[in-house]
Design a protein around this motif. Structure first.
Motif, short mmCIF file in Angstrom:
data_model
loop_
_atom_site.label_atom_id
_atom_site.label_comp_id
_atom_site.label_asym_id
_atom_site.label_seq_id
_atom_site.Cartn_x
_atom_site.Cartn_y
_atom_site.Cartn_z
N ASN A 51 21.27 21.17 -41.71
CA ASN A 51 19.98 20.73 -41.18
C ASN A 51 19.59 21.29 -39.78
O ASN A 51 18.38 21.02 -39.31
N ILE A 52 20.46 21.78 -39.08
CA ILE A 52 20.01 22.29 -37.72
C ILE A 52 20.33 23.87 -37.54
O ILE A 52 20.23 24.41 -36.77
N ARG A 53 20.75 24.75 -38.74
CA ARG A 53 20.91 25.91 -38.48
C ARG A 53 20.74 26.84 -39.57
O ARG A 53 21.11 26.17 -40.86
N GLU A 54 20.00 27.76 -39.91
CA GLU A 54 19.98 28.58 -40.85
C GLU A 54 20.72 30.14 -40.73
O GLU A 54 21.13 30.74 -41.55
N THR A 55 20.81 30.45 -39.51
CA THR A 55 21.73 31.73 -39.35
C THR A 55 23.20 31.43 -39.75
O THR A 55 23.93 30.50 -39.50
N ARG A 56 23.66 32.50 -40.61
CA ARG A 56 24.85 32.47 -41.14
C ARG A 56 25.86 32.88 -40.05
O ARG A 56 25.61 33.90 -39.41
N GLN A 57 27.11 32.14 -39.62
CA GLN A 57 27.83 32.55 -38.65
C GLN A 57 28.84 33.59 -39.26
O GLN A 57 29.17 33.40 -40.21
N ILE A 58 28.99 34.52 -38.74
CA ILE A 58 29.99 35.81 -39.08
C ILE A 58 31.22 36.05 -38.11
O ILE A 58 30.89 35.97 -36.99
N PRO A 59 32.43 36.18 -38.51
CA PRO A 59 32.63 36.16 -40.07
C PRO A 59 32.97 35.03 -40.74
O PRO A 59 33.35 35.17 -42.04
N PHE A 60 32.79 33.75 -40.11
CA PHE A 60 33.50 32.89 -40.63
C PHE A 60 32.87 32.28 -41.84
O PHE A 60 33.63 31.77 -42.65
N GLU A 61 31.58 32.44 -42.02
CA GLU A 61 30.88 31.91 -43.16
C GLU A 61 30.68 33.14 -44.29
O GLU A 61 29.52 33.08 -44.89
N VAL A 62 31.63 34.05 -44.26
CA VAL A 62 31.27 35.19 -45.06
C VAL A 62 32.74 35.27 -45.95
O VAL A 62 33.68 35.10 -45.42
#
Ligand code: FES
Lengths: 384, 102
Positions: A64-75
């Motif tokens: 609910n507070i973030r749309e940006t994908r954190q890299i490389p952790f959410e890949v």
């Protein structure tokens, strides 16, 4: 209870069934508690993915507070590897002599500063500036930038009363956007510029991707490092002989860091999303539901660690999971370890004892569990 | 004194001599590529993974339980795998050849 005592919040459930469920904004997660099960699930990235909707593998969820994908952790693989390779070299810089020397200068100066004061609040006046200044080295930007981050306080991503605070998160996101734009205009030797100049799989990183790396760098190493530093101070306040032992035997520092990090486990858990129906601890995990890899519980597993609830500073074999496990293990671990190693060396050299004056514990509310993870405040006096 | 040979993933052969400490430390101190030793040797990071040459495996013996558990979840593990931080340098290892796993 002693300030340096951090009880094992998960013992009963870990021993009785090995898992438990945690509610989280209508997206429950099945918490995995045993050392072996946690490692097994962390290893199975095909079944338990990290590349889910951005924010969903974090607990409490940040969808609910973030749309940006954190890299490389959410890949996930195969893309994960290219990003990780790109970043690994940069994030291993803390091993360089020059980096170490600069970090040592920073840490020695902050310890000298607190040694001259009667009382000091460790979280806000020691750990936060220490972490913020060290981060300027990791980003390779001017030292003075730390002042701004220190002014944000310890909780830039959450406020005192709500676990997640969109307004606060936006301060960070907007700041990072601006810094990226500045780096585009005036390229430098910073991590921003380095990333903006990089290619992954033949394609230049987009601004959004650079932002994803930077959010992770800021968020991942903030409260974790602050807790690790503060909790270590609490430990030494009640174990002055340990400081002496480290002074006499600096070779022990490395083991001591690993053990403190095991015992305190600054990050309790990290989630994954099941890509298909699966089973953990003879319990069904439905496709598209979440599991949580509970590092803190795994690190107290008596089947792996002898006297798990004691700090054994020279513990030799210590397969703790405080930096995660598997392909997604902590990118900032080298930096964090170097901070702690230098901190322990400096404290053991300069400080003989630490008196606690006041302590307010930070207890994490995890549904059925309450876990002490650090301190909201810790007032101490450092003695030469 | 023990002579220890490392073969890296780009087929570089490096022979080093050591008298004490662990094989991981020897490798890290001499920048052997692929051996990072992130955790400093407490068996928590698996960045010191090597494959012992089959004919030398008797010299090292197999891993203890906790080391074995660590290796169980490494994709590059084979029957000759060891974490080099758990190998103490002694005369007994003289002449050994280790392939860096990474
Ligand atoms: S150096 Fe970390 S497991 Fe060997």
């Amino acid at each position: 209870m002693k300030v340096s005592e951090f009880p094992d919040a998960f013992k009963k459930e870990r021993e009785e069934k090995g898992y438990d469920s945690i509610e989280d904004q209508n997206d429950p997660a099945m918490m995995i508690l045993g050392h072996k099960d946690v490692r097994k699930c962390a290893h199975q990235w095909q079944t338990f993915q990290s590349g889910a909707k951005p924010g969903r593998i974090v607990i409490p969820s940040e969808v609910n507070i973030r749309e940006t994908r954190q890299i490389p952790f959410e890949v996930d693989p195969p893309e994960h590897k290219s990003y990780r390779n790109l970043l690994e070299a940069w994030f291993k810089r803390p091993l360089n002599e020059d980096y170490k020397n600069q970090l040592t200068t920073q840490i020695e100066s902050i310890v000298d500063e607190v040694l001259n004061k009667d009382a000091i609040e460790v979280v806000g006046d020691f750990s936060l500036p220490l972490q913020s200044r060290a981060l300027t080295l990791l980003l390779n930007i001017p030292y003075s930038e730390a002042d701004l981050w220190i002014s944000w306080g310890t909780h830039v991503f959450r406020s005192e009363d709500t676990a997640l605070d969109a307004d606060k998160a936006n301060i960070l996101y907007n700041y990072i956007d601006q810094e990226i734009d500045k780096a585009i205009e005036n390229p430098s030797e910073s991590l921003y510029s380095q990333l903006l100049n990089s290619k992954v799989n033949g394609k230049k990183l987009t601004k959004e991707e650079v932002k994803g790396v930077m959010i992770l760098t800021f968020a991942g190493g903030r409260d974790t490092v602050i807790n690790a530093v503060t909790n270590s101070i609490a430990y030494f306040s009640e174990h002055p002989n340990s400081l002496k032992a480290l002074k006499e035997n600096p070779a022990m520092i490395n083991k001591a860091v690993e053990e403190l990090v095991r015992y305190f486990t600054p990050l309790t858990q990290m989630g994954r999303v099941a890509t298909k129906d699966a089973e953990v601890c003879e319990h069904a995990v439905k496709a598209d539901s979440r599991i949580a890899l509970n590092w803190a519980s795994a690190n107290r597993d008596e089947r792996v660690f002898e006297n798990p609830n004691e700090v054994v500073l020279d513990r030799k074999v210590n397969p703790h999971l405080s930096f995660g496990f598997g392909i997604h293990n902590c990118l900032g671990a080298t930096h964090a370890r170097q901070i702690l190693r230098i901190l322990l060396a400096t404290l053991s050299k300069k400080v003989t004892s630490i008196d606690v004056l006041e302590a307010k514990e930070n207890i994490e509310d995890l549904g059925n569990f309450k876990r002490k993870v650090g301190f909201d405040s810790l007032k101490v006096q450092f003695n030469k | 004194m023990a002579k220890i040979t490392f073969i890296t993933s780009d087929n570089e052969t490096i022979t080093l001599e050591g008298t004490s400490g662990s094989v991981m430390e020897l490798a890290v101190n001499n920048n052997v590529k692929g051996i990072d030793g992130d955790c400093g040797g407490v068996c928590s990071c698996a960045t010191c993974h090597v494959h012992v040459a089959p004919e030398d495996f008797a010299k090292t013996g197999g891993p203890e339980e906790l080391e074995n558990d660590m290796l169980e979840f490494d994709d590059l593990t084979n029957e000759y795998s060891r974490l080099s931080c758990q190998l103490q340098i002694s005369e007994a290892l003289d002449g050994i050849v280790l392939k860096v796993a990474k």
